[in-house]
Design a protein around this motif. Structure first.
Motif, PDB file in Angstrom:
ATOM      1  N   PRO A 165       0.829  -1.202   0.000  1.00 53.26           N
ATOM      2  CA  PRO A 165       0.000   0.000   0.000  1.00 53.26           C
ATOM      3  C   PRO A 165       0.865   1.254   0.000  1.00 53.26           C
ATOM      4  O   PRO A 165       2.062   1.207   0.279  1.00 53.26           O
ATOM      5  CB  PRO A 165      -0.798  -0.111   1.313  1.00 53.26           C
ATOM      6  N   VAL A 166       0.243   2.386  -0.317  1.00 53.50           N
ATOM      7  CA  VAL A 166       0.888   3.694  -0.244  1.00 53.50           C
ATOM      8  C   VAL A 166       0.324   4.423   0.965  1.00 53.50           C
ATOM      9  O   VAL A 166      -0.880   4.335   1.249  1.00 53.50           O
ATOM     10  CB  VAL A 166       0.643   4.499  -1.548  1.00 53.50           C
ATOM     11  N   TYR A 167       1.176   5.149   1.687  1.00 55.76           N
ATOM     12  CA  TYR A 167       0.767   5.846   2.907  1.00 55.76           C
ATOM     13  C   TYR A 167       1.033   7.344   2.784  1.00 55.76           C
ATOM     14  O   TYR A 167       1.953   7.768   2.081  1.00 55.76           O
ATOM     15  CB  TYR A 167       1.511   5.297   4.119  1.00 55.76           C
ATOM     16  N   ALA A 168       0.233   8.135   3.495  1.00 57.95           N
ATOM     17  CA  ALA A 168       0.454   9.580   3.515  1.00 57.95           C
ATOM     18  C   ALA A 168       1.612   9.949   4.429  1.00 57.95           C
ATOM     19  O   ALA A 168       2.361  10.890   4.148  1.00 57.95           O
ATOM     20  CB  ALA A 168      -0.818  10.302   3.971  1.00 57.95           C
ATOM     21  N   LEU A 169       1.805   9.200   5.505  1.00 58.52           N
ATOM     22  CA  LEU A 169       2.839   9.510   6.496  1.00 58.52           C
ATOM     23  C   LEU A 169       3.687   8.281   6.765  1.00 58.52           C
ATOM     24  O   LEU A 169       3.164   7.221   7.137  1.00 58.52           O
ATOM     25  CB  LEU A 169       2.191   9.997   7.806  1.00 58.52           C
ATOM     26  N   LEU A 170       5.004   8.413   6.549  1.00 60.15           N
ATOM     27  CA  LEU A 170       5.934   7.326   6.825  1.00 60.15           C
ATOM     28  C   LEU A 170       7.128   7.859   7.609  1.00 60.15           C
ATOM     29  O   LEU A 170       7.824   8.763   7.146  1.00 60.15           O
ATOM     30  CB  LEU A 170       6.431   6.680   5.519  1.00 60.15           C
ATOM     31  N   LYS A 171       7.364   7.305   8.786  1.00 60.16           N
ATOM     32  CA  LYS A 171       8.596   7.554   9.529  1.00 60.16           C
ATOM     33  C   LYS A 171       9.662   6.592   8.993  1.00 60.16           C
ATOM     34  O   LYS A 171       9.376   5.721   8.164  1.00 60.16           O
ATOM     35  CB  LYS A 171       8.360   7.345  11.024  1.00 60.16           C
ATOM     36  N   ARG A 172      10.912   6.742   9.492  1.00 52.53           N
ATOM     37  CA  ARG A 172      11.986   5.916   8.943  1.00 52.53           C
ATOM     38  C   ARG A 172      11.716   4.431   9.110  1.00 52.53           C
ATOM     39  O   ARG A 172      11.968   3.629   8.192  1.00 52.53           O
ATOM     40  CB  ARG A 172      13.324   6.292   9.602  1.00 52.53           C
ATOM     41  N   GLU A 173      11.184   4.040  10.267  1.00 55.34           N
ATOM     42  CA  GLU A 173      10.896   2.626  10.476  1.00 55.34           C
ATOM     43  C   GLU A 173       9.779   2.141   9.532  1.00 55.34           C
ATOM     44  O   GLU A 173       9.753   0.969   9.139  1.00 55.34           O
ATOM     45  CB  GLU A 173      10.516   2.347  11.944  1.00 55.34           C
ATOM     46  N   ASP A 174       8.876   3.058   9.165  1.00 58.70           N
ATOM     47  CA  ASP A 174       7.821   2.705   8.221  1.00 58.70           C
ATOM     48  C   ASP A 174       8.385   2.533   6.815  1.00 58.70           C
ATOM     49  O   ASP A 174       7.976   1.617   6.079  1.00 58.70           O
ATOM     50  CB  ASP A 174       6.749   3.798   8.205  1.00 58.70           C
ATOM     51  N   GLU A 175       9.309   3.426   6.407  1.00 57.73           N
ATOM     52  CA  GLU A 175       9.934   3.295   5.091  1.00 57.73           C
ATOM     53  C   GLU A 175      10.662   1.971   4.962  1.00 57.73           C
ATOM     54  O   GLU A 175      10.593   1.303   3.916  1.00 57.73           O
ATOM     55  CB  GLU A 175      10.892   4.464   4.849  1.00 57.73           C
ATOM     56  N   LYS A 176      11.360   1.591   6.028  1.00 63.89           N
ATOM     57  CA  LYS A 176      12.051   0.305   6.026  1.00 63.89           C
ATOM     58  C   LYS A 176      11.053  -0.841   5.866  1.00 63.89           C
ATOM     59  O   LYS A 176      11.252  -1.747   5.045  1.00 63.89           O
ATOM     60  CB  LYS A 176      12.835   0.143   7.333  1.00 63.89           C
ATOM     61  N   PHE A 177       9.975  -0.770   6.617  1.00 60.25           N
ATOM     62  CA  PHE A 177       8.965  -1.825   6.565  1.00 60.25           C
ATOM     63  C   PHE A 177       8.349  -1.922   5.166  1.00 60.25           C
ATOM     64  O   PHE A 177       8.234  -3.021   4.602  1.00 60.25           O
ATOM     65  CB  PHE A 177       7.874  -1.544   7.604  1.00 60.25           C
ATOM     66  N   VAL A 178       7.935  -0.779   4.601  1.00 61.00           N
ATOM     67  CA  VAL A 178       7.281  -0.767   3.296  1.00 61.00           C
ATOM     68  C   VAL A 178       8.227  -1.265   2.215  1.00 61.00           C
ATOM     69  O   VAL A 178       7.856  -2.076   1.356  1.00 61.00           O
ATOM     70  CB  VAL A 178       6.768   0.649   2.960  1.00 61.00           C
TER      71      VAL A 178
END
Length: 257
Positions: free
Chosen positions: A189-202
Motif C-alpha cells: 500500500p501507499v501511505y500519507a505519512l511514513l517515519k523511517r521505520e515505516d519506510e524500512k517496513f514498506v
C-alpha cells in the motif's frame, strides 16, 4: 417567453446524452468507521434528447440537484436520477458523482496516523424502469518489478501504480472494501505519512512481494470474483514506470455468472 430549446432541430438526429458537467456541491457519504463523512462532489448530469428538439433545458439539471439533500444513499440517489429524468421530460437519465473519500490510516511500523484520500465515483443510470448503480475507486499502490529484481545484482525498479476498479452489485459494497482489495493487489500500500521505520517496513515488504501490472489487475479481479455481492466489474491497473518513458497497463472486465 419564447422556448427556443423546444423548437424544431435543424438536423433531425437524436442525442444520446446532453447535460452539464463538473458542478460542485457538498456531499455526505456512508463511512464504515464513523457512520458518515462530509466531502465535496463534482457532479455530471445528462439525459437523452429526441431528434425533434433543438436543445435541452440546462437550468432544470441544477434545479434537480437543489431538490436533493446531498445524502449519497441508494434511495436518495435513485430519486435524484429519476427527478432529473422527470424534469427534463426524458426517457433516460444519468448522474455521475465524483468525490474524494478519506480514510484514517496507521503507518505500518510506527503506528503514526494520517489521512489518505481516494478518488471515488458513483454513477446512476435510469433507463426505462431499470436503475443501475456503478461504484468506482482509484487506489495508488507501490509495485516492484519481478523481472528487474530477478536479473539485478542490487535492488530493482519500483513505481507507483494506480488501481481503478468499478463494480455493480446486489446488496451493499463499502468503499473501504474496494480500497482494501486494491491495496492488497500491489506490492505494498501507499501511505500519507511514513517515519523511517515505516519506510524500512514498506520497502522490505514490497521487495518481498514483487508484481507485474498483470499480477495487480488479476489480484484485484480475483478479490472481486470472490465478493458475493459483486455482479459485474471492470478493473484497470496503470503503472507509472520509473525507468521507461511510458506507462504499463492491464485491464479485465467481467460479468459474473
Amino acid at each position: 417567453m419564447k422556448d427556443i430549446q423546444s423548437s424544431p432541430s435543424d438536423v433531425s438526429i437524436a442525442i444520446d446524452r446532453v447535460g452539464i458537467k463538473s458542478l460542485r456541491l457538498p456531499l455526505t457519504v456512508r463511512d464504515r468507521e464513523r457512520g458518515r463523512q462530509n466531502t465535496v462532489a463534482e457532479v455530471d448530469l445528462a439525459v437523452d434528447l429526441p431528434a425533434e428538439f433543438k436543445g435541452t433545458h440546462m437550468s432544470r439539471f441544477v434545479e434537480a440537484l437543489e431538490s436533493w439533500n446531498g445524502e449519497l444513499d441508494y434511495h436518495g440517489f435513485r430519486e435524484l436520477v429519476a427527478g432529473v429524468r422527470t424534469r427534463l421530460e426524458a426517457q433516460n437519465a444519468h448522474v455521475t458523482v465524483r468525490f474524494p473519500y478519506f480514510v484514517r490510516r496507521a503507518s505500518p511500523a510506527s503506528g503514526a496516523m494520517s489521512q489518505m484520500d481516494y478518488a471515488c465515483t458513483v454513477q446512476g443510470d435510469l433507463t426505462g424502469d431499470k436503475f443501475r448503480i456503478t461504484l468506482g475507486v482509484e487506489v495508488p499502490v507501490m509495485t516492484v518489478c519481478p523481472c528487474s529484481l530477478a536479473i539485478s545484482d542490487q535492488g530493482a525498479h519500483s513505481q507507483r501504480t494506480v488501481v481503478r476498479a468499478r463494480c455493480r452489485f446486489k446488496g451493499f459494497v463499502w468503499l473501504e472494501e474496494l480500497i482494501t482489495m486494491a491495496e492488497g493487489a500491489g506490492s505494498s500500500p501507499v501511505y500519507a505519512l511514513l517515519k523511517r521505520e515505516d519506510e524500512k517496513f514498506v520497502t522490505e515488504a514490497a521487495f518481498a512481494n514483487p508484481c507485474f501490472v498483470e499480477d495487480v489487475v488479476r489480484g484485484m479481479a480475483k478479490s472481486l470474483e470472490e465478493h458475493a455481492g459483486v455482479v459485474w466489474y471492470s478493473v484497470e491497473a496503470e503503472s507509472f514506470e520509473s525507468i521507461h518513458n511510458h506507462c504499463a497497463f492491464a485491464g479485465i472486465e467481467r460479468t459474473k455468472a
